[in-house]
Design a protein around this motif. Structure first.
Motif, PDB file in Angstrom:
ATOM      1  N   GLU A 157       0.820  -1.208   0.000  1.00  0.00           N
ATOM      2  CA  GLU A 157       0.000   0.000   0.000  1.00  0.00           C
ATOM      3  C   GLU A 157       0.857   1.262   0.000  1.00  0.00           C
ATOM      4  O   GLU A 157       0.422   2.327  -0.449  1.00  0.00           O
ATOM      5  N   LEU A 158       2.107   1.096   0.477  1.00  0.00           N
ATOM      6  CA  LEU A 158       3.033   2.232   0.482  1.00  0.00           C
ATOM      7  C   LEU A 158       3.463   2.637  -0.924  1.00  0.00           C
ATOM      8  O   LEU A 158       3.929   3.761  -1.142  1.00  0.00           O
ATOM      9  N   VAL A 159       3.309   1.730  -1.906  1.00  0.00           N
ATOM     10  CA  VAL A 159       3.745   2.013  -3.279  1.00  0.00           C
ATOM     11  C   VAL A 159       2.970   3.196  -3.864  1.00  0.00           C
ATOM     12  O   VAL A 159       3.489   3.954  -4.692  1.00  0.00           O
ATOM     13  N   GLU A 160       1.712   3.384  -3.454  1.00  0.00           N
ATOM     14  CA  GLU A 160       0.906   4.487  -3.997  1.00  0.00           C
ATOM     15  C   GLU A 160       1.536   5.849  -3.723  1.00  0.00           C
ATOM     16  O   GLU A 160       1.447   6.757  -4.546  1.00  0.00           O
ATOM     17  N   MET A 205      -0.804  -8.132 -14.527  1.00  0.00           N
ATOM     18  CA  MET A 205      -1.568  -7.860 -15.750  1.00  0.00           C
ATOM     19  C   MET A 205      -1.210  -6.503 -16.345  1.00  0.00           C
ATOM     20  O   MET A 205      -1.190  -6.332 -17.560  1.00  0.00           O
ATOM     21  N   GLN A 206      -0.880  -5.535 -15.499  1.00  0.00           N
ATOM     22  CA  GLN A 206      -0.472  -4.221 -16.007  1.00  0.00           C
ATOM     23  C   GLN A 206       0.980  -4.191 -16.453  1.00  0.00           C
ATOM     24  O   GLN A 206       1.423  -3.184 -17.015  1.00  0.00           O
ATOM     25  N   LYS A 207       1.746  -5.269 -16.168  1.00  0.00           N
ATOM     26  CA  LYS A 207       3.179  -5.336 -16.506  1.00  0.00           C
ATOM     27  C   LYS A 207       3.952  -4.197 -15.840  1.00  0.00           C
ATOM     28  O   LYS A 207       4.861  -3.602 -16.422  1.00  0.00           O
ATOM     29  N   LYS A 208       3.558  -3.914 -14.592  1.00  0.00           N
ATOM     30  CA  LYS A 208       4.201  -2.859 -13.815  1.00  0.00           C
ATOM     31  C   LYS A 208       4.744  -3.367 -12.480  1.00  0.00           C
ATOM     32  O   LYS A 208       5.157  -2.571 -11.636  1.00  0.00           O
ATOM     33  N   MET A 209       4.773  -4.702 -12.271  1.00  0.00           N
ATOM     34  CA  MET A 209       5.196  -5.224 -10.982  1.00  0.00           C
ATOM     35  C   MET A 209       6.641  -4.861 -10.687  1.00  0.00           C
ATOM     36  O   MET A 209       6.987  -4.451  -9.569  1.00  0.00           O
ATOM     37  N   ALA A 210       7.509  -4.989 -11.687  1.00  0.00           N
ATOM     38  CA  ALA A 210       8.920  -4.666 -11.472  1.00  0.00           C
ATOM     39  C   ALA A 210       9.099  -3.188 -11.147  1.00  0.00           C
ATOM     40  O   ALA A 210       9.885  -2.826 -10.260  1.00  0.00           O
ATOM     41  N   ASP A 211       8.358  -2.306 -11.831  1.00  0.00           N
ATOM     42  CA  ASP A 211       8.475  -0.865 -11.568  1.00  0.00           C
ATOM     43  C   ASP A 211       7.973  -0.514 -10.170  1.00  0.00           C
ATOM     44  O   ASP A 211       8.605   0.294  -9.461  1.00  0.00           O
ATOM     45  N   TYR A 212       6.867  -1.113  -9.760  1.00  0.00           N
ATOM     46  CA  TYR A 212       6.326  -0.813  -8.439  1.00  0.00           C
ATOM     47  C   TYR A 212       7.284  -1.253  -7.329  1.00  0.00           C
ATOM     48  O   TYR A 212       7.573  -0.490  -6.397  1.00  0.00           O
ATOM     49  N   GLU A 258      -4.240   3.973  -9.093  1.00  0.00           N
ATOM     50  CA  GLU A 258      -5.395   3.315  -9.727  1.00  0.00           C
ATOM     51  C   GLU A 258      -5.515   1.866  -9.287  1.00  0.00           C
ATOM     52  O   GLU A 258      -6.615   1.390  -8.981  1.00  0.00           O
ATOM     53  N   ILE A 259      -4.382   1.151  -9.251  1.00  0.00           N
ATOM     54  CA  ILE A 259      -4.445  -0.267  -8.858  1.00  0.00           C
ATOM     55  C   ILE A 259      -4.822  -0.399  -7.393  1.00  0.00           C
ATOM     56  O   ILE A 259      -5.564  -1.303  -7.001  1.00  0.00           O
ATOM     57  N   GLY A 260      -4.344   0.527  -6.535  1.00  0.00           N
ATOM     58  CA  GLY A 260      -4.729   0.469  -5.132  1.00  0.00           C
ATOM     59  C   GLY A 260      -6.209   0.724  -4.943  1.00  0.00           C
ATOM     60  O   GLY A 260      -6.878   0.047  -4.139  1.00  0.00           O
ATOM     61  N   LEU A 276      -4.367  -9.774   3.531  1.00  0.00           N
ATOM     62  CA  LEU A 276      -3.624 -10.712   2.700  1.00  0.00           C
ATOM     63  C   LEU A 276      -4.316 -10.915   1.358  1.00  0.00           C
ATOM     64  O   LEU A 276      -3.663 -10.994   0.304  1.00  0.00           O
ATOM     65  N   GLY A 277      -5.653 -10.970   1.369  1.00  0.00           N
ATOM     66  CA  GLY A 277      -6.380 -11.090   0.111  1.00  0.00           C
ATOM     67  C   GLY A 277      -6.185  -9.872  -0.783  1.00  0.00           C
ATOM     68  O   GLY A 277      -6.050  -9.995  -2.006  1.00  0.00           O
ATOM     69  N   ARG A 278      -6.158  -8.686  -0.183  1.00  0.00           N
ATOM     70  CA  ARG A 278      -5.900  -7.481  -0.973  1.00  0.00           C
ATOM     71  C   ARG A 278      -4.495  -7.501  -1.572  1.00  0.00           C
ATOM     72  O   ARG A 278      -4.289  -7.066  -2.718  1.00  0.00           O
ATOM     73  N   ALA A 279      -3.526  -7.978  -0.790  1.00  0.00           N
ATOM     74  CA  ALA A 279      -2.148  -8.053  -1.302  1.00  0.00           C
ATOM     75  C   ALA A 279      -2.062  -9.024  -2.477  1.00  0.00           C
ATOM     76  O   ALA A 279      -1.383  -8.751  -3.483  1.00  0.00           O
ATOM     77  N   ARG A 280      -2.748 -10.168  -2.385  1.00  0.00           N
ATOM     78  CA  ARG A 280      -2.736 -11.130  -3.504  1.00  0.00           C
ATOM     79  C   ARG A 280      -3.411 -10.530  -4.741  1.00  0.00           C
ATOM     80  O   ARG A 280      -2.926 -10.695  -5.865  1.00  0.00           O
ATOM     81  N   ALA A 281      -4.521  -9.828  -4.559  1.00  0.00           N
ATOM     82  CA  ALA A 281      -5.166  -9.169  -5.703  1.00  0.00           C
ATOM     83  C   ALA A 281      -4.260  -8.095  -6.293  1.00  0.00           C
ATOM     84  O   ALA A 281      -4.185  -7.915  -7.517  1.00  0.00           O
ATOM     85  N   TRP A 282      -3.541  -7.378  -5.442  1.00  0.00           N
ATOM     86  CA  TRP A 282      -2.609  -6.334  -5.924  1.00  0.00           C
ATOM     87  C   TRP A 282      -1.517  -6.955  -6.801  1.00  0.00           C
ATOM     88  O   TRP A 282      -1.166  -6.398  -7.852  1.00  0.00           O
TER      89      TRP A 282
END
Length: 472
Positions: free
Chosen positions: A111-114, A149-156, A122-124, A137-143
């Motif tokens: 959540e700190l990534v925002e 899917m956004q192909k932004k995991m590495a950037d975040y 937007e994803i948060g 934990l469910g929110r973290a898995r959905a995040w």
């Protein structure tokens, strides 16, 4: 909630795989720290999690490229990847005390990534709006799934590991995200941008899932080694398919551009037709004005003749009364001179009006020539477009059949242009007739004046001069 993000080409997969292999060998941009002589249990845990992340990411990329399809939630390598990432993020996480129990979740640092990355707001917000999620934990898995899917995991996660002072609130100093292994894993996550994921997060129960790593997926046997050649062949077939699709896309773009150019030419031809109609209306108006001027000129000539007759009668009367009163004759003579000046001025005005009409006629002829030149240029452009359409016909026969209707339309436009040229020629002939009629009118006026001069030559010298002034 379903997301599907496209952006990476499958042709970039070999470069990404090579980059991942370099990362496995310790060349991912962050140097690996040598293990000390006495192994620390936390360091061993970090090394194990790093190796599992390498195997999971590599297996996910290779399997996705081999099958050549979009990944969904039921794909086993993808499920194991999320389990491994969950273990990596949980390593060294601080336990926070609450009023009821102890809390240990990875939703806090995610959540700190925002705050660090504005695009992650937007994803948060999407994760917090999901109705089926009740636990952090469910929110973290959905995040994690939405970030993939956004192909932004590495950037975040890269923005997260850079701010270690903020991470220290959630992780111990020996945690994987606080050490160099976390930077290596973030570098490996860049390779996931070559795959496409279509995950339905809304209908999945993410709160009650149990994350267990299945090590059997990463144990290779002889059959897996024997299937590498088949995977290479499948990859070659996929490359050929992508090449054909790219070629077809280029042809479609070429055809669409030609269609747009044909539409623009049709619009320009429509504008030309409208301009010709406007010019035709202007010519009709000018013809009406010319006809009106002719009628006015006839009336002026008739009035002039009447004035001349009246003046002639007056002159005769003055000649008869000249013997009686010389003074009265002089007054009448002055009055006749004044009338002659008025008639001369009126005649000069008529000639000026005729000159204006002649100049307007020349301007109309010049406008018609410019319109003809523009029509010829449009015809040359249409010929060039026909040649381009014939070249496209040699490349793709189906495209030529679709464009056949466009060529018929162009032929109809050429016929319309030919008709417009005929109308232009008719208008030019009509203008010439108008000019000839104007010349005939001037000739008739001069003839009448000469006849008056001849009639007046038999009278006295003063009367001859008076009629001569009126004629010329």
């Amino acid at each position: 909630m379903t997301f599907q993000v496209w952006g990476w080409r499958r042709e970039d997969a070999p470069q990404v795989l090579a980059w991942v292999r370099d990362a496995e060998g310790g060349r991912a941009g962050v140097p690996m720290r040598r293990s000390p002589a006495t192994k620390d249990p936390t360091a061993v845990e970090r090394a194990n999690l790093l190796n599992m992340a390498k195997l999971s990411i590599k297996g996910l990329i290779e399997s996705a490229l081999s099958f050549g399809r979009t990944l969904d939630s039921d794909y086993p390598p993808l499920q194991q990847f999320f389990v491994v990432m969950e273990h990596c993020l949980k390593h060294g996480l601080k336990v926070r005390k609450s009023f009821l129990s102890y809390n240990k979740t990875i939703w806090g640092p995610l959540e700190l990534v925002e705050k660090l990355y504005p695009e992650a707001e937007e994803i948060g917000a999407s994760v917090r709006d999901l109705p089926g999620l009740k636990t952090p934990l469910g929110r973290a898995r959905a995040w994690l799934r939405l970030a993939l899917m956004q192909k932004k995991m590495a950037d975040y996660l890269r923005c997260l590991i850079i701010q270690r002072d903020l991470l220290s609130e959630f992780y111990e100093y020996h945690a994987l995200m606080m050490e160099e292994e976390g930077a290596v894993i973030v570098g490996l996550l860049v390779g996931l941008n070559v795959i496409d994921a279509n995950l339905c997060v809304k209908g999945e129960d993410l709160d009650s899932q149990v994350g267990v790593i299945d090590f059997s997926m990463y144990l290779k046997n002889e059959e897996d080694i024997g299937n590498k050649e088949r995977n290479v062949q499948i990859a070659a077939i996929l490359d050929q398919k992508n090449y054909v699709e790219e070629l077809n896309r280029q042809l479609n773009s070429t055809v669409s551009s030609l269609h747009s150019r044909v539409d623009s030419l049709e619009k320009s031809n429509t504008k030309l037709i409208e301009e010709l109609a406007i010019a035709k209306n202007n010519i009709i108006k000018l013809q009406e004005e010319n006809h009106q001027l002719r009628s006015e000129n006839k009336l002026i000539l008739m009035k002039t003749q009447q004035h001349l007759e009246v003046t002639k009668v007056d002159v005769e009367t003055e000649l008869q009364t000249y013997k009686h009163s010389r003074q009265g004759l002089d007054e009448m003579y002055n009055e006749a001179r004044r009338q002659l000046r008025d008639e001369s001025q009126l005649r000069q005005d008529v000639e000026n009006e005729l000159a204006v009409q002649v100049s307007m006629k020349h301007e109309i002829e010049l406008a018609m020539k410019l319109l003809e030149k523009d029509i010829h240029e449009k015809q040359d452009t249409l010929i060039g477009l026909r040649q381009q359409l014939e070249e496209v016909k040699a490349i793709n026969i189906e495209m030529y059949q679709k464009l056949q209707g466009s060529e018929d339309g162009l032929k109809e436009k050429n016929e319309i242009i030919a008709r417009l040229e005929e109308k232009t020629n008719k208008i030019t002939a009509a203008m010439r007739q108008l000019e000839q009629s104007d010349n005939d009118l001037l000739t008739q006026t001069r003839t009448i004046a000469m006849s008056l001069v001849k009639c007046a030559s038999s009278d006295s010298q003063d009367q001859y001069k008076l009629v001569k002034d009126i004629s010329f």
